[in-house]
Structure formats: structure tokens, C-alpha cells
Write a protein that holds these residues in place. Structure first.
Motif, mmCIF file in Angstrom:
data_model
loop_
_atom_site.group_PDB
_atom_site.id
_atom_site.type_symbol
_atom_site.label_atom_id
_atom_site.label_comp_id
_atom_site.label_asym_id
_atom_site.label_seq_id
_atom_site.Cartn_x
_atom_site.Cartn_y
_atom_site.Cartn_z
ATOM 1 N N LEU A 1 0.816 -1.211 0.000
ATOM 2 C CA LEU A 1 0.000 0.000 0.000
ATOM 3 C C LEU A 1 0.853 1.267 0.000
ATOM 4 N N LEU A 2 2.142 1.100 0.259
ATOM 5 C CA LEU A 2 3.026 2.263 0.321
ATOM 6 C C LEU A 2 3.696 2.539 -1.017
ATOM 7 N N ARG A 3 3.318 1.756 -2.034
ATOM 8 C CA ARG A 3 3.918 1.933 -3.358
ATOM 9 C C ARG A 3 2.818 2.199 -4.380
ATOM 10 N N ASP A 4 3.158 2.950 -5.421
ATOM 11 C CA ASP A 4 2.152 3.280 -6.427
ATOM 12 C C ASP A 4 2.085 2.187 -7.496
ATOM 13 N N GLN A 5 1.288 2.474 -8.542
ATOM 14 C CA GLN A 5 1.079 1.438 -9.567
ATOM 15 C C GLN A 5 2.349 1.138 -10.350
ATOM 16 N N HIS A 6 3.340 2.036 -10.263
ATOM 17 C CA HIS A 6 4.621 1.773 -10.930
ATOM 18 C C HIS A 6 5.634 1.178 -9.958
ATOM 19 N N ASP A 7 5.142 0.736 -8.834
ATOM 20 C CA ASP A 7 5.973 0.124 -7.797
ATOM 21 C C ASP A 7 7.001 1.101 -7.230
ATOM 22 N N GLN A 8 6.680 2.379 -7.297
ATOM 23 C CA GLN A 8 7.550 3.403 -6.705
ATOM 24 C C GLN A 8 6.970 3.831 -5.356
ATOM 25 N N PRO A 9 7.837 4.210 -4.424
ATOM 26 C CA PRO A 9 7.311 4.661 -3.131
ATOM 27 C C PRO A 9 6.384 5.864 -3.319
ATOM 28 N N ILE A 10 5.248 5.836 -2.671
ATOM 29 C CA ILE A 10 4.318 6.980 -2.742
ATOM 30 C C ILE A 10 4.946 8.144 -1.999
ATOM 31 N N GLU A 11 4.865 9.297 -2.636
ATOM 32 C CA GLU A 11 5.491 10.481 -2.068
ATOM 33 C C GLU A 11 4.431 11.442 -1.544
ATOM 34 N N VAL A 12 4.722 12.080 -0.423
ATOM 35 C CA VAL A 12 3.810 13.063 0.155
ATOM 36 C C VAL A 12 4.154 14.424 -0.426
ATOM 37 N N ARG A 13 3.149 15.135 -0.901
ATOM 38 C CA ARG A 13 3.367 16.470 -1.424
ATOM 39 C C ARG A 13 2.611 17.466 -0.558
ATOM 40 N N GLY A 14 3.232 18.579 -0.273
ATOM 41 C CA GLY A 14 2.546 19.641 0.465
ATOM 42 C C GLY A 14 2.976 19.709 1.913
#
Lengths: 325, 198
Positions: A270-283
């Protein structure tokens, strides 16, 4: 993302855009002084900080000049900086300018006014947060004497001994708080990891969720103390600002766990996006409470959470929250 | 309070930012006096159902701008940069509001409420964003560009009348209108292109 208008040599869409938007409404009345007051405070604080740094640089330059005359003597006779102020909230903004260096044997005092806290980082990597009504002495980068009040320790790997009214606490990789109560007893609350406490002739190790209470005669009593909840609230308020922008969701959750005492239970997928990259927090999450920040960040990632005592379970929300009906 | 023309002039804006960074109080006063109305203009479109949140959003935007002032490089107008921050703050407010509205009293998510409150439907949001960006863009143009564009396209005044209002020749008014259109396209592209940026 909005589309910009077409180039000027094509049929001009500006007319259509302006008509769709309609005329500008009169501005509602607003109090410029009120709206800009927090910004003024932030700006003055920033300017003060920069001036302090500039003065520090000038002082440093002067020191370097002097060093050409008597470097060795100067170096050996000056107290070295062992800590830096990370955050300060209180009635005297210039009392502890953020970024200022603290030498050995510095005494740090916070008044008992509400909302007065101080956070410092030791050269050894340990981070301390002082509650209101606290006084400590930074004996060295590896020893802190608590004289009154409470201090919260985010320990680094290096050794650190906290002396308080006859007790000595040393960590074994941990976050914990030491408080001298009004009756003179010392309470050591462990939020994470283990702490070795010596009081009189007695030495014991405390684990997460335990409190050791050292009485005046050296007796050490061990009890249970939740590593989360309102009793830790002051440590959160005294925390330096967490810059979430650009951090991974995993790092954000690690920060949430550290600040709340909760144990995060999440499927790493759940911590990775559909490209298997770590999800990043913006803002920015400045000015948000921890719960608000958690709501906002998880909702943005399409995730929800459930909190049961100290267990924070993260789960995927069904569908995109912003999908049109 | 400084009186120099600022909006849209890259050098003036960079100079203003540098003066602020250097601790010049009059630069700070000019900054808030010049750009707060632009932010109010932008925010009022999105927050018309939440007027109580207006002050908080504007204050948070200004504080965020002060804290990251060094990141303004002058690639676009300072106002567009501020609107970008304001957009993020407005979005943050609306999303927080949405999340709060979605929580039932027992602390669980009520999926029925997730469907779409009126003020968060994507079409409505997009239209509001367009309106807010166009209006704030008009405010950001050097005077009298914003007024000229409204006269021309909303009031549908002929160039001759615009020229009379501005005490210019029709040719000069036409030239001004061309520059206003060009300026609008540039500032609008920069403002709209910052969508979602914090």
C-alpha cells in the motif's frame, strides 16, 4: 491542470473564457492587518534567525582572524558547541533563537507558562524536548542533568546518560521521558525500546509501555504506562516541525508512529504506487494536528485507518475519493 | 509602504523579495498590501460556501509564502506563485472538510457520504478553479490591462470607447489591448500551470 488560452493569431478564446468566468465580484471587506499578522510574525522570526546566523558568521570570521594570532590557545580555551536549538515556543522569541549553538555546561530553562517548549539536538545526535517548567544542564554531549520538570529523549545510537535526582537513565535505542514529579520522585516513561535505570543501589531495565518510579530513598518501582495518549501530548507540541513535502509515505508513517506511540500495521504494497515506486507526500502539514495530518495524507493516497488502542491499521479505501458520482 | 509598480515586473518582484529577505519592513508591508487582495480574490471563489475559512486560508498562504520565499526564482509573476500556494491551501481546506464530513459519529467512514458533496464534484471544482484563476489573473495584470479586457469582452465596448476612457488614440488603445491579451495569456498559463503545486 487547466489549459492555457490559444496563441493570439488563432480565434481568440479569451473572450469566451472571460465570459464563462463572468465579471470580477467586488472584493469582500477584509482586515489586512489581521490577515497578515501571522505572516508578519513568521517573517520577523525568519529575519531574526538570519540576523543571528549573520552575526554568528561574523563572529566566526572574527574568531578565524584571531585564530591566525593564537589559534591553538583559543581553541583549547573555548567551550565547544555541544547542542543546537531546533525549535522553541514561548513568550520570549529571542530567548532561544532556532539554530543557535549551545556550549557545554549550558543551563536551559523553560518557564512554566503554557505553550513554552524547547527542542535541542545534541552533537551526539540525541534530540531532547523540554516541557514547560523545566531546567536542564547540558553537561556534555553524552550527559544531561535534569534539575526540574521533564525532558523527552529521542535517542541516537551514541551513549547518553540522563541524571535526575539520584537516578541515572541510559537508553538502549529508544524514545523515553524523564520527569521529576512535584514530590521529588523521578518517573521514567518508555515509549519505545528499552531504558536502563539506576537508582541508589538498584538497576533495572524498562521496556516500552513501562514506567519506573524512583523514590527519594532510591527505591525503584516498575509499573505500566501506555506509550501513547494524552500524557505524551506535550512531547508532540514541543516537536520540531516535520517537513512532509517530498517524504515517502513510509517515512511519514514512521514519523506518525514516533510522535504518537502507535504501532503502524500496514501492507507494504500500500506504500507503493502502480509503478511500484514509493508513494510520495506532497505539500505541507504545518499547523495540522497529528490526526489531521494523518487524515489528509492517507486520504490523498486513497487509504483509510483504524485505531485500536496503540494499533494503527492502514487499509485501502474503496475507489477514488474524488471520483465523480 | 512602498508605492512602486510591482505586479508583473519580474525585476521589481525579485527586488521586493530580496528586500524582504534582507529584513526590510517596508518591503513586507508592500508585499502583503499588494498581493493579499489577489489571494482574497482567488479564495473567495472557492470558499463562497465557507466564508469563515477565508481568513485562515489567506493567513496560512502568506505564512507558507514567507517560509519558502527563497524558492521564488522569478520564473513567473510573484502573484502567480502565491496563487499556486493559495490553491494548495484551499485544496487542503476542502479536502480536510471533505474528510471530516465523511466520518460518521462512530468513527467509521460512511461510504454513502463519499459519493460527492455538491461543492466537491469535479466539474464544479474545475469551473470554480477556472473562474478563480481568471479573476486572479486579471488582478495580477499591470494596470489597466485587467480593466481593458473586461471592458472589451464583458462589457463589449468598442475600442473607440475604451480609447476615450483611457484618453488615448484608438490606435494606442488597440495596441494596449493587444499587449493586455498577450499578458493575460502569459500570466494565466503560469497561474494555471501551477495547479496542485504547493
Amino acid at each position: 491542470m487547466l489549459k492555457p488560452p490559444h496563441p493570439s493569431n488563432e480565434p481568440d478564446p479569451i473572450a469566451e473564457q472571460l465570459r464563462a468566468a463572468g465579471p470580477r465580484s467586488p472584493l469582500p471587506p477584509f482586515d489586512l492587518e489581521h490577515l497578515s499578522a501571522p505572516a508578519l510574525e513568521a517573517w520577523q522570526h525568519k529575519v531574526d534567525r538570519q540576523r543571528f546566523r549573520r552575526r554568528s558568521m561574523m563572529a566566526l570570521a572574527a574568531t578565524i582572524t584571531l585564530a591566525t594570532i593564537g589559534a591553538w590557545l583559543l581553541w583549547t580555551s573555548s567551550p565547544a558547541s555541544i547542542a543546537t536549538v531546533e525549535a522553541y515556543s514561548g513568550s520570549q522569541p529571542t530567548h532561544f533563537p532556532v539554530g543557535s549553538a549551545l556550549g557545554g555546561a549550558s543551563r536551559l530553562t523553560t518557564s512554566s507558562q503554557p505553550k513554552e517548549w524547547l527542542a535541542v539536538r545534541l552533537a551526539s545526535g540525541h534530540r531532547l524536548r523540554l516541557d514547560a517548567g523545566t531546567e536542564i544542564e547540558l553537561v556534555s554531549a553524552s550527559r544531561v542533568d535534569l534539575l526540574v520538570g521533564a525532558v523527552y529523549i529521542e535517542a541516537a545510537p551514541a551513549e547518553l546518560a540522563v541524571h535526575a535526582a539520584g537516578t541515572v537513565s541510559t537508553h538502549l535505542g529508544t524514545r523515553y521521558a524523564v520527569r521529576i514529579n512535584s514530590n521529588g520522585n523521578v518517573a521514567i516513561h518508555v515509549r519505545e525500546g528499552h531504558v536502563r535505570v539506576t537508582s541508589g543501589q538498584q538497576t533495572t531495565e524498562l521496556d516500552r509501555g513501562q514506567v519506573g518510579s524512583a523514590e527519594a530513598d532510591g527505591t525503584l518501582i516498575v509499573g505500566a504506562f501506555p506509550p501513547y495518549g494524552d500524557a505524551w501530548h506535550w512531547t508532540r507540541q514541543a516537536a520540531p516541525v516535520f517537513d512532509a513535502d517530498g517524504q515517502s509515505l513510509e517515512a511519514f508513517l514512521a514519523w506518525v508512529a514516533a510522535e504518537s506511540g502507535w504501532l503502524v500495521n500496514v501492507d507494504p504494497e500500500l506504500l507503493r504506487d502502480q509503478h511500484d515506486q514509493p508513494i510520495e507526500v506532497r505539500g505541507s502539514i504545518d499547523h495540522l494536528t497529528l490526526s489531521e495530518a494523518l487524515d489528509l495524507v492517507l486520504e490523498g493516497a486513497g487509504l483509510g485507518y483504524q485505531l485500536d488502542r496503540d494499533q494503527l491499521r492502514i487499509y485501502p479505501l474503496p475507489g477514488e475519493l474524488d471520483a465523480p458520482p | 509602504m512602498g508605492n512602486e509598480p510591482l505586479i508583473g515586473d519580474r525585476h521589481d518582484e525579485l527586488r521586493l523579495v530580496r528586500r524582504m529577505a534582507g529584513g526590510d519592513r517596508s518591503a513586507f508591508d508592500t508585499f502583503v498590501a499588494t498581493y493579499t487582495p489577489v489571494l482574497v480574490r482567488y479564495a473567495q471563489v472557492h470558499l463562497r460556501h465557507h466564508p469563515e475559512a477565508m481568513a485562515d486560508v489567506i493567513q496560512t498562504t502568506l505564512v507558507a509564502a514567507i517560509e519558502r520565499l527563497e524558492s521564488f526564482r522569478g520564473e513567473g509573476p510573484l502573484g502567480a506563485w502565491l496563487v499556486g500556494i493559495c490553491r494548495f491551501q484551499v485544496g487542503t481546506f476542502l479536502r480536510r472538510r471533505q474528510v471530516r464530513d465523511r466520518w460518521a459519529t462512530d468513527g467509521t467512514i460512511d461510504l454513502d457520504q463519499l459519493e460527492a458533496p455538491e461543492n466537491l464534484q469535479s466539474e464544479t471544482l474545475e469551473q470554480r478553479e477556472l473562474t478563480a484563476t481568471i479573476h486572479s489573473t486579471l488582478d495580477l495584470l499591470p494596470p489597466p490591462y485587467g480593466d481593458i479586457l473586461e471592458w472589451k469582452y464583458l462589457e463589449e465596448l468598442p475600442v473607440k470607447t475604451i480609447a476615450q476612457r483611457l484618453e488615448l488614440s484608438p490606435k494606442a488603445a488597440e495596441s494596449l489591448l493587444t499587449r493586455a491579451r498577450r499578458s493575460f495569456r502569459r500570466v494565466f498559463a503560469l497561474s494555471a500551470g501551477r495547479s496542485g503545486e504547493s
